[in-house]
Design a protein around this motif. Structure first.
Motif, PDB file in Angstrom:
ATOM      1  N   CYS A 243       0.873  -1.179   0.000  1.00  0.00           N
ATOM      2  CA  CYS A 243       0.000   0.000   0.000  1.00  0.00           C
ATOM      3  C   CYS A 243       0.906   1.224   0.000  1.00  0.00           C
TER       4      CYS A 243
ATOM      5  N   TRP B 132       0.276   4.132   1.117  1.00  0.00           N
ATOM      6  CA  TRP B 132      -0.029   5.057   2.209  1.00  0.00           C
ATOM      7  C   TRP B 132       0.335   4.445   3.556  1.00  0.00           C
ATOM      8  N   ASN B 133       0.166   5.231   4.590  1.00  0.00           N
ATOM      9  CA  ASN B 133       0.554   4.772   5.922  1.00  0.00           C
ATOM     10  C   ASN B 133      -0.368   5.401   6.968  1.00  0.00           C
ATOM     11  N   CYS B 134      -1.619   4.973   6.946  1.00  0.00           N
ATOM     12  CA  CYS B 134      -2.597   5.527   7.879  1.00  0.00           C
ATOM     13  C   CYS B 134      -2.258   5.059   9.301  1.00  0.00           C
TER      14      CYS B 134
ATOM     15  N   TYR C 181      -4.168   4.369  11.696  1.00  0.00           N
ATOM     16  CA  TYR C 181      -5.094   3.346  12.205  1.00  0.00           C
ATOM     17  C   TYR C 181      -5.062   2.060  11.406  1.00  0.00           C
ATOM     18  N   CYS C 182      -4.153   1.932  10.446  1.00  0.00           N
ATOM     19  CA  CYS C 182      -4.151   0.763   9.568  1.00  0.00           C
ATOM     20  C   CYS C 182      -4.243  -0.541  10.370  1.00  0.00           C
TER      21      CYS C 182
ATOM     22  N   ILE D  34       1.583  -3.211   4.293  1.00  0.00           N
ATOM     23  CA  ILE D  34       1.938  -1.943   3.638  1.00  0.00           C
ATOM     24  C   ILE D  34       3.188  -2.096   2.766  1.00  0.00           C
TER      25      ILE D  34
ATOM     26  N   GLY E  43      -3.952  -4.181   2.354  1.00  0.00           N
ATOM     27  CA  GLY E  43      -3.150  -3.447   1.389  1.00  0.00           C
ATOM     28  C   GLY E  43      -4.009  -2.619   0.442  1.00  0.00           C
TER      29      GLY E  43
ATOM     30  N   ASN F 131      -8.571   2.168  -1.688  1.00  0.00           N
ATOM     31  CA  ASN F 131      -8.461   3.523  -1.138  1.00  0.00           C
ATOM     32  C   ASN F 131      -8.446   4.561  -2.261  1.00  0.00           C
TER      33      ASN F 131
ATOM     34  N   LYS G 120     -11.050   9.142   3.078  1.00  0.00           N
ATOM     35  CA  LYS G 120     -10.477   9.241   4.413  1.00  0.00           C
ATOM     36  C   LYS G 120     -10.475  10.630   5.014  1.00  0.00           C
TER      37      LYS G 120
ATOM     38  N   ASP H 203     -10.022  -2.671   3.724  1.00  0.00           N
ATOM     39  CA  ASP H 203      -9.176  -1.497   3.896  1.00  0.00           C
ATOM     40  C   ASP H 203      -9.492  -0.742   5.171  1.00  0.00           C
TER      41      ASP H 203
HETATM   42  S1  SF4 Z   1      -5.569   1.716   6.160  1.00  0.00           S
HETATM   43 FE1  SF4 Z   1      -5.681   1.061   4.011  1.00  0.00          FE
HETATM   44  S2  SF4 Z   1      -4.888   2.853   2.894  1.00  0.00           S
HETATM   45 FE2  SF4 Z   1      -4.248   3.119   4.989  1.00  0.00          FE
HETATM   46  S3  SF4 Z   1      -2.189   2.210   5.105  1.00  0.00           S
HETATM   47 FE3  SF4 Z   1      -3.649   0.600   5.690  1.00  0.00          FE
HETATM   48  S4  SF4 Z   1      -4.060  -0.505   3.806  1.00  0.00           S
HETATM   49 FE4  SF4 Z   1      -3.159   1.463   3.226  1.00  0.00          FE
END
Ligand code: SF4
Length: 254
Positions: free
Chosen positions: A32, A34-36, A38-39, A45, A77, A104, A126, A254
């Motif tokens: 992925c 991104w790096n949220c 709360y992932c 990732i 991911g 996403n 998001k 996700d």
């Molecule tokens: S929550 Fe979804 S978009 Fe965000 S880092 Fe995790 S897999 Fe990626």
């Protein structure tokens, strides 16, 4: 590039919750951009991690389930990060399954290529455009996600928009801005999702504390809008990647 190149972090052969009203197998694809905070799947990732399930195994399983499952869900991911998803979707639709995407929206060009072959899409929005980086760590993520939303709205594909509300970043005014922007772009009203601590990194779980969706978006805000709230245990949560390999039902996406 073929479906055999797909890097698969987990395969759930049967799920009743990942395509509304349908039965599906679920693939969790590695990587992925991104790096949220709360992932729930932080182990998914990193793109360079090898897969744990070969496509050949997935294909064999699916071939045995023709007529028993409605479809195949591509989740992660971020499943659209891998170009091989195009061939994989073509294979599953060729077997007669509906192809479903949980995304996403980070890769609108690939989404555009996939859309004609998809039966259903769950798109995660998001944040308002100006707040996307604060949630995802990605400077251009917001532009891409909102561009994907526009593609989805313009398509004939059935979809759901989910707004995952990160209470450590977003305020009610941000949610109001998202809802107004969705309305302006002609999208369906979203489902408000409470972020869950299951699988999230310990530092995020600590930052989140007891803050919940209702603390950001009061129950009486947006009457009639669906909320997805699921409290999960925070202690001793297993690695999602480990859990996926052995799991035989249900998934989070996700
Ligand atoms: S929550 Fe979804 S978009 Fe965000 S880092 Fe995790 S897999 Fe990626």
């Amino acid at each position: 590039m073929t479906a055999d190149d797909l890097v698969i972090a987990g395969f759930v052969p049967f799920s009743a919750i990942d395509w509304p009203g349908k039965l599906a197998a679920v693939l969790f694809l590695q990587g992925c951009p991104w790096n949220c905070g709360y992932c729930q799947n932080p182990d998914l990732i990193e793109s360079a991690v090898p897969g744990v399930v070969p496509w050949t195994q997935v294909r064999e399983t699916l071939e045995q389930r023709v007529g028993l499952l409605d479809g195949v869900v591509f989740s992660g991911g971020e499943p659209t990060q891998q170009p091989a998803i195009l061939d994989a979707v073509a294979e599953v639709t060729g077997l007669g399954f509906g192809a479903v995407l949980h995304t996403n929206g980070a890769y609108p060009d690939r989404l555009s290529e996939l859309l004609p072959n998809l039966a259903w899409v769950g798109l995660d929005i998001k944040a308002p455009l100006s707040r996307y980086q604060a949630v995802t760590g990605s400077r251009r993520g917001g532009e891409r996600a909102w561009a994907s939303l526009d593609l989805l709205v313009a398509s004939d594909v059935d979809y759901e928009v989910r707004v995952s509300v990160d209470p450590t970043v977003l305020k009610l005014s941000d949610i109001e801005e998202i809802v107004a922007e969705l309305e302006r772009r002609g999208a369906r009203m979203p489902v408000l999702q409470e972020v869950r601590s299951l699988g999230a990194r310990a530092e995020y779980v600590a930052r989140l504390g007891d803050t919940r969706l209702a603390d950001v978006v009061p129950e009486d805000a947006f009457p009639g809008m669906e909320r997805r709230v699921e409290h999960a245990p925070t202690a001793a949560a297993p690695s999602i990647r480990e859990a996926l390999v052995t799991r035989d039902g249900g998934s989070s996406g996700d």
